[in-house]
Design an enzyme around this catalytic site. Sequence first.
Site, PDB file in Angstrom:
ATOM      1  N   ASN A  68     -13.730   6.300   5.101  1.00 26.15           N
ATOM      2  CA  ASN A  68     -13.854   5.376   6.227  1.00 26.15           C
ATOM      3  C   ASN A  68     -12.903   5.676   7.376  1.00 26.15           C
ATOM      4  O   ASN A  68     -13.229   5.439   8.540  1.00 26.15           O
ATOM      5  CB  ASN A  68     -13.684   3.928   5.760  1.00 26.15           C
ATOM      6  CG  ASN A  68     -14.861   3.466   4.930  1.00 26.15           C
ATOM      7  OD1 ASN A  68     -15.986   3.940   5.107  1.00 26.15           O
ATOM      8  ND2 ASN A  68     -14.619   2.557   4.000  1.00 26.15           N
TER       9      ASN A  68
ATOM     10  N   ASP B 245      -6.326  11.421   2.216  1.00 25.14           N
ATOM     11  CA  ASP B 245      -6.604  11.563   0.788  1.00 25.14           C
ATOM     12  C   ASP B 245      -8.049  12.001   0.581  1.00 25.14           C
ATOM     13  O   ASP B 245      -8.949  11.515   1.249  1.00 25.14           O
ATOM     14  CB  ASP B 245      -6.344  10.232   0.081  1.00 25.14           C
ATOM     15  CG  ASP B 245      -7.195   9.092   0.647  1.00 25.14           C
ATOM     16  OD1 ASP B 245      -7.084   8.812   1.856  1.00 25.14           O
ATOM     17  OD2 ASP B 245      -7.984   8.494  -0.104  1.00 25.14           O
TER      18      ASP B 245
ATOM     19  N   PHE C  24      -5.022  -0.415   9.680  1.00 28.00           N
ATOM     20  CA  PHE C  24      -5.726  -0.301   8.407  1.00 28.00           C
ATOM     21  C   PHE C  24      -6.749   0.833   8.518  1.00 28.00           C
ATOM     22  O   PHE C  24      -7.230   1.175   9.589  1.00 28.00           O
ATOM     23  CB  PHE C  24      -6.370  -1.610   7.935  1.00 28.00           C
ATOM     24  CG  PHE C  24      -5.341  -2.595   7.440  1.00 28.00           C
ATOM     25  CD1 PHE C  24      -4.865  -2.519   6.136  1.00 28.00           C
ATOM     26  CD2 PHE C  24      -4.814  -3.546   8.287  1.00 28.00           C
ATOM     27  CE1 PHE C  24      -3.892  -3.392   5.694  1.00 28.00           C
ATOM     28  CE2 PHE C  24      -3.839  -4.431   7.844  1.00 28.00           C
ATOM     29  CZ  PHE C  24      -3.378  -4.352   6.543  1.00 28.00           C
TER      30      PHE C  24
ATOM     31  N   ASN D  11      -9.881   1.525   7.904  1.00 28.93           N
ATOM     32  CA  ASN D  11     -11.227   1.472   8.482  1.00 28.93           C
ATOM     33  C   ASN D  11     -11.252   1.453  10.007  1.00 28.93           C
ATOM     34  O   ASN D  11     -12.309   1.597  10.603  1.00 28.93           O
ATOM     35  CB  ASN D  11     -11.989   0.253   7.947  1.00 28.93           C
ATOM     36  CG  ASN D  11     -12.254   0.367   6.461  1.00 28.93           C
ATOM     37  OD1 ASN D  11     -11.904   1.354   5.819  1.00 28.93           O
ATOM     38  ND2 ASN D  11     -12.865  -0.648   5.903  1.00 28.93           N
TER      39      ASN D  11
ATOM     40  N   HIS E 213      -4.381   6.179  -1.266  1.00 24.45           N
ATOM     41  CA  HIS E 213      -5.030   6.143   0.047  1.00 24.45           C
ATOM     42  C   HIS E 213      -4.043   6.455   1.175  1.00 24.45           C
ATOM     43  O   HIS E 213      -4.448   6.694   2.305  1.00 24.45           O
ATOM     44  CB  HIS E 213      -5.656   4.763   0.269  1.00 24.45           C
ATOM     45  CG  HIS E 213      -7.028   4.787   0.878  1.00 24.45           C
ATOM     46  ND1 HIS E 213      -7.847   5.900   0.911  1.00 24.45           N
ATOM     47  CD2 HIS E 213      -7.733   3.797   1.508  1.00 24.45           C
ATOM     48  CE1 HIS E 213      -8.987   5.594   1.514  1.00 24.45           C
ATOM     49  NE2 HIS E 213      -8.939   4.340   1.897  1.00 24.45           N
TER      50      HIS E 213
ATOM     51  N   TYR F 144       0.807  -1.220   0.000  1.00 22.72           N
ATOM     52  CA  TYR F 144       0.000   0.000   0.000  1.00 22.72           C
ATOM     53  C   TYR F 144       0.844   1.276   0.000  1.00 22.72           C
ATOM     54  O   TYR F 144       0.297   2.373  -0.140  1.00 22.72           O
ATOM     55  CB  TYR F 144      -0.918   0.031   1.229  1.00 22.72           C
ATOM     56  CG  TYR F 144      -1.917  -1.085   1.265  1.00 22.72           C
ATOM     57  CD1 TYR F 144      -2.988  -1.115   0.379  1.00 22.72           C
ATOM     58  CD2 TYR F 144      -1.795  -2.132   2.167  1.00 22.72           C
ATOM     59  CE1 TYR F 144      -3.917  -2.149   0.391  1.00 22.72           C
ATOM     60  CE2 TYR F 144      -2.719  -3.174   2.195  1.00 22.72           C
ATOM     61  CZ  TYR F 144      -3.778  -3.172   1.301  1.00 22.72           C
ATOM     62  OH  TYR F 144      -4.681  -4.190   1.323  1.00 22.72           O
TER      63      TYR F 144
END
Length: 194
Positions: A118, A97, A70, A72, A24, A19
């Site tokens: 989220n 972002d 993460f 969320n 993101h 990632y």
Amino acid sequence: MEEQGIQLIVGLGNPGPQYAGTRHNAGYWLVDRIVERAGVELRPDAKFQGLLARVSGDGGDLRLLKPTTFMNHSGRALAAVCRYFDIRPEAVLIAYDELDLPVGSVKLKLGGGHGGHNGIRDSMAALGSRDFWRLRIGIGHPGAKEQVIGYVLSRPSRVDMDAILEVVDQAEGCLPELLAGEYQRVMNRLHARP
């Protein structure tokens, strides 16, 4: 009257090398830039479920956080740090972002909704407040709702990446004003961009 300055900057993103360069993770990039310029190190801290650093200055200590829960579940790390260091929501800046801003733009604002993000949704729930500062880093929109997940989890083009990192640099350059609570001055500087 001068407002309270920022005491905690949280960069939202997803952990792991797969990632690292994705859109993101734009919030992570701001924290990385501040750490790099300040010459401090982010260290894993299990009780905060993230990577934490401290920058000491004239205005006191600034904490920097990259949650490793993460996106969320970002609020877990944020709330843990706020509780431990007794930091109020109004002294928190969350960088993330923003699909609804074009690439190469950045906006600072206090409060508001989650706009479908989220990480912000979870942060609001964990803090029990929406009254924190947000640094919205424009990544553009793919054009269709069903393309959003793939878009935010993919890497920007070189041109877009350069434009995003340029506004991250500009935001990092506003750190003294953020720490001093001079939010209008920061908005004037950042929002003046095309």
